[in-house]
Design a protein around this motif. Structure first.
Motif, PDB file in Angstrom:
ATOM      1  N   GLU A  33     -16.932   7.259   3.669  1.00  0.00           N
ATOM      2  CA  GLU A  33     -16.265   8.182   2.634  1.00  0.00           C
ATOM      3  C   GLU A  33     -15.694   7.132   1.624  1.00  0.00           C
ATOM      4  OE1 GLU A  33     -16.984  11.359   2.152  1.00  0.00           O
ATOM      5  OE2 GLU A  33     -16.879  12.550   4.295  1.00  0.00           O
ATOM      6  N   GLU A  34     -15.874   7.611   0.371  1.00  0.00           N
ATOM      7  CA  GLU A  34     -15.000   6.908  -0.730  1.00  0.00           C
ATOM      8  C   GLU A  34     -13.516   7.669  -0.631  1.00  0.00           C
ATOM      9  OE1 GLU A  34     -15.764   4.561  -3.272  1.00  0.00           O
ATOM     10  OE2 GLU A  34     -17.498   4.325  -2.049  1.00  0.00           O
ATOM     11  N   VAL A  35     -12.550   6.548  -0.311  1.00  0.00           N
ATOM     12  CA  VAL A  35     -11.163   7.068  -0.126  1.00  0.00           C
ATOM     13  C   VAL A  35     -10.319   6.140  -1.221  1.00  0.00           C
ATOM     14  CG1 VAL A  35     -11.386   7.473   2.310  1.00  0.00           C
ATOM     15  CG2 VAL A  35     -10.581   5.235   1.515  1.00  0.00           C
ATOM     16  N   GLU A  36      -9.560   7.019  -1.755  1.00  0.00           N
ATOM     17  CA  GLU A  36      -8.194   6.449  -2.378  1.00  0.00           C
ATOM     18  C   GLU A  36      -7.356   5.884  -1.709  1.00  0.00           C
ATOM     19  OE1 GLU A  36      -9.129  10.060  -3.415  1.00  0.00           O
ATOM     20  OE2 GLU A  36     -10.805   8.882  -4.372  1.00  0.00           O
ATOM     21  N   VAL A  37      -6.980   4.453  -1.764  1.00  0.00           N
ATOM     22  CA  VAL A  37      -5.756   3.965  -1.026  1.00  0.00           C
ATOM     23  C   VAL A  37      -4.557   3.766  -1.963  1.00  0.00           C
ATOM     24  CG1 VAL A  37      -4.943   1.827   0.483  1.00  0.00           C
ATOM     25  CG2 VAL A  37      -7.327   2.868   0.457  1.00  0.00           C
ATOM     26  N   SER A  38      -3.585   4.172  -1.799  1.00  0.00           N
ATOM     27  CA  SER A  38      -2.438   4.202  -2.606  1.00  0.00           C
ATOM     28  C   SER A  38      -1.573   3.063  -2.639  1.00  0.00           C
ATOM     29  CB  SER A  38      -1.177   5.143  -2.293  1.00  0.00           C
ATOM     30  OG  SER A  38      -1.614   6.592  -2.418  1.00  0.00           O
ATOM     31  N   PRO A  39      -1.162   2.539  -3.609  1.00  0.00           N
ATOM     32  CA  PRO A  39      -0.306   1.119  -3.819  1.00  0.00           C
ATOM     33  C   PRO A  39       0.846   1.051  -2.647  1.00  0.00           C
ATOM     34  CG  PRO A  39      -0.287   2.038  -5.853  1.00  0.00           C
ATOM     35  CD  PRO A  39      -0.802   3.198  -4.967  1.00  0.00           C
ATOM     36  N   PRO A  40       1.218   0.170  -2.105  1.00  0.00           N
ATOM     37  CA  PRO A  40       2.216  -0.100  -0.990  1.00  0.00           C
ATOM     38  C   PRO A  40       3.518   0.366  -1.658  1.00  0.00           C
ATOM     39  CG  PRO A  40       1.688  -2.265  -1.807  1.00  0.00           C
ATOM     40  CD  PRO A  40       0.601  -1.389  -2.387  1.00  0.00           C
ATOM     41  N   HIS A  41       4.197   1.368  -0.931  1.00  0.00           N
ATOM     42  CA  HIS A  41       5.637   1.555  -1.017  1.00  0.00           C
ATOM     43  C   HIS A  41       6.558   0.529  -0.656  1.00  0.00           C
ATOM     44  CE1 HIS A  41       4.722   6.313  -1.402  1.00  0.00           C
ATOM     45  NE2 HIS A  41       3.475   5.406  -1.921  1.00  0.00           N
ATOM     46  N   HIS A  42       7.848   0.952  -1.007  1.00  0.00           N
ATOM     47  CA  HIS A  42       8.985   0.112  -0.621  1.00  0.00           C
ATOM     48  C   HIS A  42       8.734  -0.454   1.032  1.00  0.00           C
ATOM     49  CE1 HIS A  42      12.996  -1.509   0.557  1.00  0.00           C
ATOM     50  NE2 HIS A  42      13.068  -1.654  -0.655  1.00  0.00           N
ATOM     51  N   SER A  43       9.004  -1.626   1.231  1.00  0.00           N
ATOM     52  CA  SER A  43       8.652  -2.381   2.802  1.00  0.00           C
ATOM     53  C   SER A  43       7.247  -2.116   3.247  1.00  0.00           C
ATOM     54  CB  SER A  43       9.653  -1.695   3.726  1.00  0.00           C
ATOM     55  OG  SER A  43      11.139  -1.702   3.105  1.00  0.00           O
ATOM     56  N   GLU A  44       6.290  -2.164   2.282  1.00  0.00           N
ATOM     57  CA  GLU A  44       4.927  -1.805   2.846  1.00  0.00           C
ATOM     58  C   GLU A  44       4.158  -3.020   2.296  1.00  0.00           C
ATOM     59  OE1 GLU A  44       4.939   2.991   3.339  1.00  0.00           O
ATOM     60  OE2 GLU A  44       3.569   2.159   1.938  1.00  0.00           O
ATOM     61  N   ILE A  45       3.037  -3.058   2.862  1.00  0.00           N
ATOM     62  CA  ILE A  45       1.853  -3.898   2.101  1.00  0.00           C
ATOM     63  C   ILE A  45       0.476  -3.535   2.175  1.00  0.00           C
ATOM     64  CG2 ILE A  45       3.174  -6.234   2.803  1.00  0.00           C
ATOM     65  CD1 ILE A  45       1.134  -6.566   5.178  1.00  0.00           C
ATOM     66  N   ARG A  46      -0.278  -3.977   1.181  1.00  0.00           N
ATOM     67  CA  ARG A  46      -1.554  -3.211   1.224  1.00  0.00           C
ATOM     68  C   ARG A  46      -2.414  -4.623   2.008  1.00  0.00           C
ATOM     69  NH1 ARG A  46      -3.643   0.131  -3.726  1.00  0.00           N
ATOM     70  NH2 ARG A  46      -3.294  -1.911  -4.754  1.00  0.00           N
ATOM     71  N   ILE A  47      -3.627  -4.171   2.796  1.00  0.00           N
ATOM     72  CA  ILE A  47      -4.239  -5.138   3.369  1.00  0.00           C
ATOM     73  C   ILE A  47      -5.789  -5.144   3.070  1.00  0.00           C
ATOM     74  CG2 ILE A  47      -4.745  -6.563   5.788  1.00  0.00           C
ATOM     75  CD1 ILE A  47      -2.209  -5.492   6.659  1.00  0.00           C
ATOM     76  N   GLN A  48      -6.370  -6.148   2.618  1.00  0.00           N
ATOM     77  CA  GLN A  48      -8.032  -6.154   2.722  1.00  0.00           C
ATOM     78  C   GLN A  48      -8.414  -6.347   4.030  1.00  0.00           C
ATOM     79  OE1 GLN A  48      -9.802  -9.053   0.217  1.00  0.00           O
ATOM     80  NE2 GLN A  48     -11.898  -8.087   0.503  1.00  0.00           N
ATOM     81  N   VAL A  49      -9.058  -5.600   4.810  1.00  0.00           N
ATOM     82  CA  VAL A  49      -9.368  -5.598   6.191  1.00  0.00           C
ATOM     83  C   VAL A  49     -10.408  -6.703   6.204  1.00  0.00           C
ATOM     84  CG1 VAL A  49      -9.958  -4.600   8.322  1.00  0.00           C
ATOM     85  CG2 VAL A  49      -8.218  -3.319   6.883  1.00  0.00           C
ATOM     86  N   VAL A  50     -10.389  -7.622   7.177  1.00  0.00           N
ATOM     87  CA  VAL A  50     -11.596  -8.531   7.024  1.00  0.00           C
ATOM     88  C   VAL A  50     -12.491  -8.142   8.556  1.00  0.00           C
ATOM     89  CG1 VAL A  50     -12.188 -10.965   7.741  1.00  0.00           C
ATOM     90  CG2 VAL A  50     -10.370 -10.539   5.986  1.00  0.00           C
TER      91      VAL A  50
END
Length: 377
Positions: A27-44
Motif C-alpha cells: 500500500e501507499e502509506v503516509e509516514v509522519s515526521p518524527p515527533h519529539h525524541s523520535e527518528i525517521r528511518i529509511q529501512v534498508v
C-alpha cells in the motif's frame, strides 16, 4: 534533506496486514515526521522473525505494519534528539533503553520502564500512530514496523552502528541472533565443559548453540521434529540431534538417559509452554537451569510440578538475551565484523520487498531460517 529543513510527511510503500493470516498488501502509506525524541528511518533491510508470523496469525489490531528485525539509515530526527543525525546507520530494536529509569540504571536487567514492550500498536509518547492511509491510522508493531520503506521509532529504540557493518546482515542482531547468543552468555552463563540441550532449532535455537559453542560446552544436543533443520544444525555447534517423533519414550526421559541424569542447561526456543515443563524435566537435579525464549502462539500459561524446582532446578525468562540495546549492541556488531560470531549462515533467503509474502510462506512451512527482505534503494 538538509539538516536545517523541517521534515515533511513521506509517502512510501509498506506491506500492510489487514487481518489475521491474510496476505500482506503493498500500500501507499503516509509516514509522519518524527515527533519529539523520535527518528525517521529509511529501512534498508529487514528480516522475518517467527514473532511476526505468530502475531500476524493471531493478533486483533489491524491494519498493521509488522516487522521488527531491521537496519536502516536515519532520514530525519525529531525535536530533542541529539544522539542521532541524518545519515547515521542504525539498528531498530523492539525494546528500548532510556538509560535514566530505575531499571536501566540498576545494571541488573535490560528491561526499561519507559520503553518496555509496545503492545497497542501506537507510539510511546502520544499513543498515536505515525502511519496512515488516506487519513486513517495504520498501527505499529513492536515499536519498529520495518515492513515499510520508512518508519518512525523512538530514539531509545534505535542503536547507532558502524557504517562498516553490512546493513543487509546485521539486521538479524535486532532480535533472533542476538537473543540466542545473549541467552547463552548473559542469562544462562553457559560454562566450559557443560552439557546443553536446545528445544527448537530455528534461528534463535541455533544462536544459542553458537553461543554455547563459543563458551566451550562439550555437548550441545538439539531437539527438533523438522528433519530439514536437523541437517543444518551441526554447522552451528550442535553435536547431536534428537527427533522426538523418532523416540519411543518421552523426550525428557531420552535426554536424562543420554546425559546421565539431565543436562546442565536447557533452552526452550519454540514458544510452547508445555515444552517449558519438558525442558525443566530435561535438566539435572541440583543445578539444572532452564531458560525460556519462545513466544507462545497459544496457551500462555504454564504449569510444572513444584518438585522440579524443589530439587534445585532454576527457570529463567529471557527477553532479547539480556542485552541492553544501546550499551551492548555496538560491541556485538563489532564481534560480527571481526568474524568472532556468525550471522550470514542464518540467512537462507534474500528476497526483494515485493516478495514479502513468500517469506511468510517459507517460514510457515518450516523451509527457512531467516529471510532477509531488501528494500528498493
Amino acid at each position: 534533506m538538509s539538516s536545517s529543513s523541517t521534515p515533511q510527511v513521506i509517502t512510501c510503500k509498506a506491506a500492510v496486514a489487514w487481518g489475521a493470516g491474510e496476505p500482506l498488501v503493498m500500500e501507499e502509506v503516509e509516514v509522519s515526521p518524527p515527533h519529539h525524541s523520535e527518528i525517521r528511518i529509511q529501512v534498508v533491510s529487514t528480516s522475518l522473525c517467527r514473532s511476526d508470523l505468530v502475531a500476524w496469525e493471531s493478533q486483533t489490531i489491524f491494519p498493521r505494519v509488522f516487522g521488527h528485525e531491521a537496519s536502516g539509515i536515519v532520514e530525519s530526527v525529531g525535536e530533542g534528539v541529539t544522539e542521532f543525525k541524518e545519515g547515521d546507520h542504525v539498528l531498530a530494536v523492539f525494546i528500548g533503553e532510556c538509560m535514566t529509569c530505575r531499571l536501566c540504571k540498576s545494571g541488573k536487567t535490560n528491561i526499561c520502564q519507559a520503553l518496555g514492550l509496545e503492545r497497542k500498536g501506537v507510539m510511546h509518547s502520544d499513543q498515536k500512530t505515525r502511519f496512515s492511509i488516506k487519513g486513517k491510522p495504520v498501527y505499529h508493531y513492536c515499536a519498529v514496523s520495518s515492513f515499510s520503506e520508512y518508519t518512525v521509532v523512538h530514539s531509545g529504540c534505535a542503536v547507532k552502528v558502524s557504517p562498516n557493518a553490512p546493513l543487509e546482515r546485521i539486521c538479524l542482531l535486532s532480535c533472533g541472533v542476538a537473543a540466542g547468543l545473549g541467552a547463552a552468555w548473559n542469562v544462562a552463563d553457559v560454562s566450559e565443559g557443560s552439557t546443553v540441550v536446545i528445544f527448537g532449532l530455528g534461528t534463535v535455537g541455533l544462536s544459542v548453540a553458537q553461543g554455547a559453542k563459543v563458551r566451550g560446552a562439550s555437548r550441545i544436543i538439539g531437539v527438533d521434529s523438522n528433519p530439514q533443520k536437523c541437517e543444518k544444525a551441526k554447522a552451528f555447534g550442535i553435536t547431536e540431534v534428537v527427533n522426538p517423533n523418532s523416540c519411543e519414550e518421552p523426550i525428557a526421559q531420552v535426554i536424562k538417559r543420554i546425559t546421565d541424569g539431565g543436562a546442565d542447561f536447557s533452552f526452550e526456543c519454540i514458544g510452547d509452554t508445555d515444552m517449558i515443563t519438558t525442558a525443566l524435566q530435561s535438566c539435572c537435579d541440583g543445578w539444572g537451569l532452564t531458560v525460556t525464549l519462545g513466544v507462545p502462539k497459544v496457551k500462555p500459561e504454564m504449569s510444572a510440578h513444584y518438585g522440579l524446582l524443589l530439587m534445585g532446578r532454576t527457570l529463567k525468562g529471557s527477553l532479547y538475551g539480556g542485552w541492553k540495546p544501546k550499551s551492548d549492541l555496538p560491541s556485538l556488531v563489532e564481534k560480527y565484523v571481526n568474524k568472532e560470531i556468525k550471522i550470514d549462515d542464518y540467512v537462507t533467503h534474500d528476497l526483494p520487498f515485493d516478495d514479502i509474502n513468500k517469506a511468510f510462506n517459507l517460514m510457515r512451512e518450516g523451509k527457512c531460517l531467516r529471510c532477509v527482505i531488501h528494500m528498493p534503494r
